[in-house]
Design a protein around this motif. Sequence first.
Motif, PDB file in Angstrom:
ATOM      1  N   PHE A 174     -13.674  -5.496  -1.368  1.00  0.00           N
ATOM      2  CA  PHE A 174     -13.783  -4.638  -0.180  1.00  0.00           C
ATOM      3  C   PHE A 174     -14.529  -3.371  -0.580  1.00  0.00           C
ATOM      4  O   PHE A 174     -13.938  -2.372  -0.970  1.00  0.00           O
ATOM      5  CB  PHE A 174     -12.392  -4.304   0.352  1.00  0.00           C
ATOM      6  CG  PHE A 174     -12.425  -3.403   1.557  1.00  0.00           C
ATOM      7  CD1 PHE A 174     -12.886  -3.873   2.776  1.00  0.00           C
ATOM      8  CD2 PHE A 174     -11.996  -2.083   1.467  1.00  0.00           C
ATOM      9  CE1 PHE A 174     -12.921  -3.035   3.885  1.00  0.00           C
ATOM     10  CE2 PHE A 174     -12.029  -1.236   2.577  1.00  0.00           C
ATOM     11  CZ  PHE A 174     -12.501  -1.721   3.786  1.00  0.00           C
ATOM     12  N   ARG A 177     -11.103  -6.097  -6.227  1.00  0.00           N
ATOM     13  CA  ARG A 177     -11.351  -6.244  -4.792  1.00  0.00           C
ATOM     14  C   ARG A 177     -12.834  -6.214  -4.436  1.00  0.00           C
ATOM     15  O   ARG A 177     -13.603  -5.448  -5.015  1.00  0.00           O
ATOM     16  CB  ARG A 177     -10.609  -5.150  -4.013  1.00  0.00           C
ATOM     17  CG  ARG A 177      -9.110  -5.251  -4.189  1.00  0.00           C
ATOM     18  CD  ARG A 177      -8.381  -4.162  -3.447  1.00  0.00           C
ATOM     19  NE  ARG A 177      -8.225  -4.431  -2.042  1.00  0.00           N
ATOM     20  CZ  ARG A 177      -8.484  -3.555  -1.081  1.00  0.00           C
ATOM     21  NH1 ARG A 177      -8.999  -2.376  -1.371  1.00  0.00           N
ATOM     22  NH2 ARG A 177      -8.279  -3.866   0.180  1.00  0.00           N
ATOM     23  N   LYS A 186      -9.221  -1.370  -6.761  1.00  0.00           N
ATOM     24  CA  LYS A 186     -10.190  -1.032  -5.726  1.00  0.00           C
ATOM     25  C   LYS A 186     -11.161  -0.053  -6.383  1.00  0.00           C
ATOM     26  O   LYS A 186     -10.767   1.055  -6.756  1.00  0.00           O
ATOM     27  CB  LYS A 186      -9.476  -0.383  -4.544  1.00  0.00           C
ATOM     28  CG  LYS A 186     -10.412   0.237  -3.494  1.00  0.00           C
ATOM     29  CD  LYS A 186      -9.609   0.721  -2.293  1.00  0.00           C
ATOM     30  CE  LYS A 186     -10.476   1.423  -1.255  1.00  0.00           C
ATOM     31  NZ  LYS A 186      -9.719   1.810  -0.064  1.00  0.00           N
ATOM     32  N   VAL A 244      -3.596   0.413  -3.175  1.00  0.00           N
ATOM     33  CA  VAL A 244      -4.918   0.208  -3.796  1.00  0.00           C
ATOM     34  C   VAL A 244      -5.660   1.533  -3.966  1.00  0.00           C
ATOM     35  O   VAL A 244      -6.477   1.667  -4.877  1.00  0.00           O
ATOM     36  CB  VAL A 244      -5.804  -0.749  -2.982  1.00  0.00           C
ATOM     37  CG1 VAL A 244      -5.373  -2.176  -3.182  1.00  0.00           C
ATOM     38  CG2 VAL A 244      -5.850  -0.377  -1.505  1.00  0.00           C
ATOM     39  N   ASN A 245      -5.408   2.476  -3.078  1.00  0.00           N
ATOM     40  CA  ASN A 245      -5.945   3.827  -3.290  1.00  0.00           C
ATOM     41  C   ASN A 245      -4.972   4.488  -4.264  1.00  0.00           C
ATOM     42  O   ASN A 245      -4.104   5.261  -3.886  1.00  0.00           O
ATOM     43  CB  ASN A 245      -6.029   4.590  -1.969  1.00  0.00           C
ATOM     44  CG  ASN A 245      -7.008   3.914  -1.021  1.00  0.00           C
ATOM     45  OD1 ASN A 245      -8.100   3.523  -1.421  1.00  0.00           O
ATOM     46  ND2 ASN A 245      -6.612   3.752   0.236  1.00  0.00           N
ATOM     47  N   TRP A 292       0.861  -1.181   0.000  1.00  0.00           N
ATOM     48  CA  TRP A 292       0.000   0.000   0.000  1.00  0.00           C
ATOM     49  C   TRP A 292       0.898   1.232   0.000  1.00  0.00           C
ATOM     50  O   TRP A 292       0.788   2.113   0.840  1.00  0.00           O
ATOM     51  CB  TRP A 292      -0.948  -0.030   1.203  1.00  0.00           C
ATOM     52  CG  TRP A 292      -2.089  -0.994   1.056  1.00  0.00           C
ATOM     53  CD1 TRP A 292      -2.348  -1.823  -0.005  1.00  0.00           C
ATOM     54  CD2 TRP A 292      -3.154  -1.217   1.992  1.00  0.00           C
ATOM     55  NE1 TRP A 292      -3.500  -2.541   0.217  1.00  0.00           N
ATOM     56  CE2 TRP A 292      -4.013  -2.189   1.435  1.00  0.00           C
ATOM     57  CE3 TRP A 292      -3.460  -0.684   3.247  1.00  0.00           C
ATOM     58  CZ2 TRP A 292      -5.157  -2.643   2.092  1.00  0.00           C
ATOM     59  CZ3 TRP A 292      -4.589  -1.134   3.905  1.00  0.00           C
ATOM     60  CH2 TRP A 292      -5.440  -2.102   3.326  1.00  0.00           C
ATOM     61  N   GLU A 312     -14.886   3.392  -0.515  1.00  0.00           N
ATOM     62  CA  GLU A 312     -14.244   4.486   0.208  1.00  0.00           C
ATOM     63  C   GLU A 312     -13.894   5.637  -0.724  1.00  0.00           C
ATOM     64  O   GLU A 312     -12.804   6.194  -0.665  1.00  0.00           O
ATOM     65  CB  GLU A 312     -12.982   3.973   0.926  1.00  0.00           C
ATOM     66  CG  GLU A 312     -13.277   2.897   1.953  1.00  0.00           C
ATOM     67  CD  GLU A 312     -12.063   2.471   2.774  1.00  0.00           C
ATOM     68  OE1 GLU A 312     -10.942   2.468   2.236  1.00  0.00           O
ATOM     69  OE2 GLU A 312     -12.246   2.128   3.953  1.00  0.00           O
ATOM     70  N   GLU A 351       0.455   3.626   3.242  1.00  0.00           N
ATOM     71  CA  GLU A 351      -0.824   3.605   3.938  1.00  0.00           C
ATOM     72  C   GLU A 351      -0.844   2.402   4.873  1.00  0.00           C
ATOM     73  O   GLU A 351      -0.647   1.268   4.450  1.00  0.00           O
ATOM     74  CB  GLU A 351      -1.962   3.516   2.912  1.00  0.00           C
ATOM     75  CG  GLU A 351      -3.323   3.484   3.573  1.00  0.00           C
ATOM     76  CD  GLU A 351      -4.434   4.042   2.686  1.00  0.00           C
ATOM     77  OE1 GLU A 351      -4.127   4.768   1.723  1.00  0.00           O
ATOM     78  OE2 GLU A 351      -5.599   3.739   2.984  1.00  0.00           O
ATOM     79  N   ARG A 352      -1.089   2.652   6.136  1.00  0.00           N
ATOM     80  CA  ARG A 352      -1.088   1.602   7.168  1.00  0.00           C
ATOM     81  C   ARG A 352       0.261   0.885   7.242  1.00  0.00           C
ATOM     82  O   ARG A 352       0.315  -0.327   7.487  1.00  0.00           O
ATOM     83  CB  ARG A 352      -2.208   0.592   6.935  1.00  0.00           C
ATOM     84  CG  ARG A 352      -3.562   1.197   6.633  1.00  0.00           C
ATOM     85  CD  ARG A 352      -4.047   2.131   7.707  1.00  0.00           C
ATOM     86  NE  ARG A 352      -5.353   2.720   7.389  1.00  0.00           N
ATOM     87  CZ  ARG A 352      -5.951   3.623   8.141  1.00  0.00           C
ATOM     88  NH1 ARG A 352      -5.380   4.067   9.233  1.00  0.00           N
ATOM     89  NH2 ARG A 352      -7.116   4.111   7.800  1.00  0.00           N
ATOM     90  N   GLU A 359      -2.556  -3.111  11.035  1.00  0.00           N
ATOM     91  CA  GLU A 359      -3.387  -1.902  11.156  1.00  0.00           C
ATOM     92  C   GLU A 359      -4.253  -1.931  12.411  1.00  0.00           C
ATOM     93  O   GLU A 359      -4.358  -0.935  13.114  1.00  0.00           O
ATOM     94  CB  GLU A 359      -4.273  -1.745   9.918  1.00  0.00           C
ATOM     95  CG  GLU A 359      -5.283  -0.611  10.061  1.00  0.00           C
ATOM     96  CD  GLU A 359      -6.165  -0.415   8.830  1.00  0.00           C
ATOM     97  OE1 GLU A 359      -5.962  -1.112   7.820  1.00  0.00           O
ATOM     98  OE2 GLU A 359      -7.058   0.452   8.898  1.00  0.00           O
ATOM     99  N   ASP A 368     -13.119  -5.556   8.349  1.00  0.00           N
ATOM    100  CA  ASP A 368     -11.844  -4.981   7.923  1.00  0.00           C
ATOM    101  C   ASP A 368     -10.676  -5.430   8.790  1.00  0.00           C
ATOM    102  O   ASP A 368     -10.194  -4.657   9.604  1.00  0.00           O
ATOM    103  CB  ASP A 368     -11.957  -3.441   7.955  1.00  0.00           C
ATOM    104  CG  ASP A 368     -10.818  -2.765   7.201  1.00  0.00           C
ATOM    105  OD1 ASP A 368     -10.077  -3.475   6.513  1.00  0.00           O
ATOM    106  OD2 ASP A 368     -10.698  -1.531   7.306  1.00  0.00           O
ATOM    107  N   LYS A 398     -11.347  -9.979   1.467  1.00  0.00           N
ATOM    108  CA  LYS A 398     -10.670  -9.986   2.769  1.00  0.00           C
ATOM    109  C   LYS A 398     -11.143 -11.180   3.598  1.00  0.00           C
ATOM    110  O   LYS A 398     -12.232 -11.704   3.368  1.00  0.00           O
ATOM    111  CB  LYS A 398     -10.959  -8.682   3.527  1.00  0.00           C
ATOM    112  CG  LYS A 398     -10.271  -7.466   2.911  1.00  0.00           C
ATOM    113  CD  LYS A 398     -10.406  -6.211   3.767  1.00  0.00           C
ATOM    114  CE  LYS A 398      -9.734  -5.031   3.051  1.00  0.00           C
ATOM    115  NZ  LYS A 398      -9.786  -3.767   3.827  1.00  0.00           N
TER     116      LYS A 398
HETATM  117  C1  GCU Z   1      -8.959  -0.219   5.469  1.00  0.00           C
HETATM  118  C2  GCU Z   1      -7.845   0.747   5.683  1.00  0.00           C
HETATM  119  C3  GCU Z   1      -7.699   1.685   4.528  1.00  0.00           C
HETATM  120  C4  GCU Z   1      -7.629   0.913   3.226  1.00  0.00           C
HETATM  121  C5  GCU Z   1      -8.799  -0.024   3.116  1.00  0.00           C
HETATM  122  C6  GCU Z   1      -8.737  -0.952   1.912  1.00  0.00           C
HETATM  123  O1  GCU Z   1     -10.181   0.452   5.526  1.00  0.00           O
HETATM  124  O2  GCU Z   1      -8.049   1.479   6.857  1.00  0.00           O
HETATM  125  O3  GCU Z   1      -6.543   2.439   4.727  1.00  0.00           O
HETATM  126  O4  GCU Z   1      -7.622   1.774   2.159  1.00  0.00           O
HETATM  127  O5  GCU Z   1      -8.840  -0.853   4.233  1.00  0.00           O
HETATM  128  O6  GCU Z   1      -8.513  -2.136   2.111  1.00  0.00           O
HETATM  129  O7  GCU Z   1      -8.931  -0.524   0.776  1.00  0.00           O
END
Ligand code: GCU
Length: 683
Positions: free
Chosen positions: A324, A322, A285, A207-208, A157, A289, A165-166, A391, A363, A358
């Motif tokens: 998620f 994904r 992704k 992924v973001n 990430w 979110e 991230e994380r 995380e 999460d 996942k």
């Molecule tokens: C969790 C995490 C995020 C991440 C997301 C994902 O929510 O806190 O930082 O972007 O998972 O898996 O896409």
Amino acid sequence: HAEDGYRLWLRYDAISNKSLAQSYRSAISQLVFPARNPVLDAAKKELRSGLKGLLQHQPAEVKTATGNALVIGMPQNNSLVAGAQFKTVLNGLGTDGYFIRSVATGGKNCLVIGANTDKGVLYGVFNLLRLLQTNKPIDHLNTADQPSVTYRILDHWDNLNRTVERGYAGFSIWNWHKLPEFIDPRYLDYARANASIGINGTVLNNVNANALSLTNQYLVKAAAIANALRPYGIRVYLSARFSAPIEIGGLKTADPLDPTVKKWWADKADEIYRLIPDFGGFLVKANSEGQPGPQSYGRNHADGANMLADAVAPHHGIVMWRAFVYDNNVPDDRAKQAYNEFKPLDGQFRSNVIIQVKNGAIDFQPREPFHPLFGAMPKTALMLELQITQEYLGFSTHLVYEAPLVKECLDADTYSAGKGSTVVKVLTGKMNPDLITGIAGVANIGTDMNWCGHPFAQANWYAFGRLAWNPAQTSTAIADDWLRMTFSNSQTFVADVKKFMLQSRENTVNYMTPLGLHHIMAATGHYGPGPWDNNLSRADWNPIYYHKADANGIGFDRTTQGSNAVGQYAPQVRDAFNNLAACPDIYLLWFHHLPWNYKMRSGETLWNELVDHYYRGVDSVRAMQQIWNRMGTYVDSERFTEVQQLMNIQLNEATRWRDACVQYFQTFSNMPIPAKYPRPLHP
Ligand code: GCU
């Protein structure tokens, strides 16, 4: 000493048992290992440095063995491996498998490592080194081993500006600024570590995703990384931002059914494959979110995934799409959304699409029941997504060995085709052999000297690879190997430390989220406790949404009377979770809202038992500390002290978790903390 943590489990220090080392040396007095390509060269280099370190010895390299020899190769380059006696075993090994056999020929004993491909040889060599590192006998070997899933992938990430991230172990290891010219030697050590545990793919970016990673400027850099990793059998993948055609392509839309959009992605794929001929494919992704996706154009996940799949299909690439996904449209229960969106699409995905799910529906919590999508999409390839980075498990200050968490998911029975339809059978293609297979883990790797931030966090990277290769292995066996390779072969050390590793995940569940509680970490950051948090803009980002504590009780009612998330499981599983008499205590408050004085199986009230879990969690961290404090003679002082210091942080944090949660929930229960427990330290 700085390199003590850097070397991970590939330490190759001289074997301290002198007679054992001598027996290894005499078994490997010669080496037959024709190597004429980069993968075989890498394997040979690793073998040589391993033997030199472990045995303080280099076997003589010969064309044909005249004494006890290690013989390594493929049928194409080695006449012994090509022999009739190995035909059957080779036939069963696929592309990545290998065998190791002891054979006696003409008065000498040979140890033969054979495989169908160079990658198989590489994995075989690493396995032999592991046997030596863990001081195992090698005189009567008869092993045949191959991976249970095809795609064994680390997801980074990592952002292009090197933040992660994380990530809790420094910055991203990918030095985009200096690429493509500068190849950090770390990339090679990263590749070695991954190859040693069978990982064969890496997604370089978050992924973001930032669409810039798909511009030519960055693709050239990704290609340089791909070149560095290739000799270790590792392919590079990229996270693709769905709206990239707009952001970097100048198009007005990213609608997956629009011909100009399709052409843009096909051209982009062609460009990538010109630079990276063995590019693995895309991770996406979408519509989660706030990320863009096909739903923004009235299309569904299959429309989006298939469009990208068609772009990479001519090059044999795959799309990991994904599952998620969640948004505020499911106000009653976020846990249901992935199933609701994906289940109706079963059978509609191209054969090179794999849906990445996942382990649980929320999460990456310390404990979640298995994701209801497993078993629910029999005509669709599903891959498991695990989070190696901690995380929700105390970042890199808490010692949490994750293998038991992973096993809990793998071994769960979905009952999708009757008893025994375990998650692992779904993942390994046993339920439907036509589907592609894979397991992904969100990496915990960064620029920290020791890669993972906590010496014991390395065990989670290690266990991930070992389990992706062979999910049937036990958490115990993997911990045993890791401890021996990383620290010491001493029986006392291995036995004592292994015991607390195996217990460590349960400790953390106890002091963070016992009895099925979840997502009560501080809403921003996810590190410490924050069950009271309720100020983020979305209801489902706030802990109070999940524990639902009030004067009447605590827990999320997901039964048929509540959100009916239980209805997403096969009837046998649904009934087990739905009925209080059958629901395991570990998932109790995940599925049920219960009064504080509810009588538990133990005979205690729910309140008393909840308090007990929190106290037990802290006590077991203290117990772990006491064991570690005795281990100074087995470990170099740097890592010994580092673990001691981190354990102090963990004890403080565990205590804070306990005191915060017990006192917060007490404001609802209005029941006393039983007198046998010490008073909270943090009033
Ligand atoms: C969790 C995490 C995020 C991440 C997301 C994902 O929510 O806190 O930082 O972007 O998972 O898996 O896409």
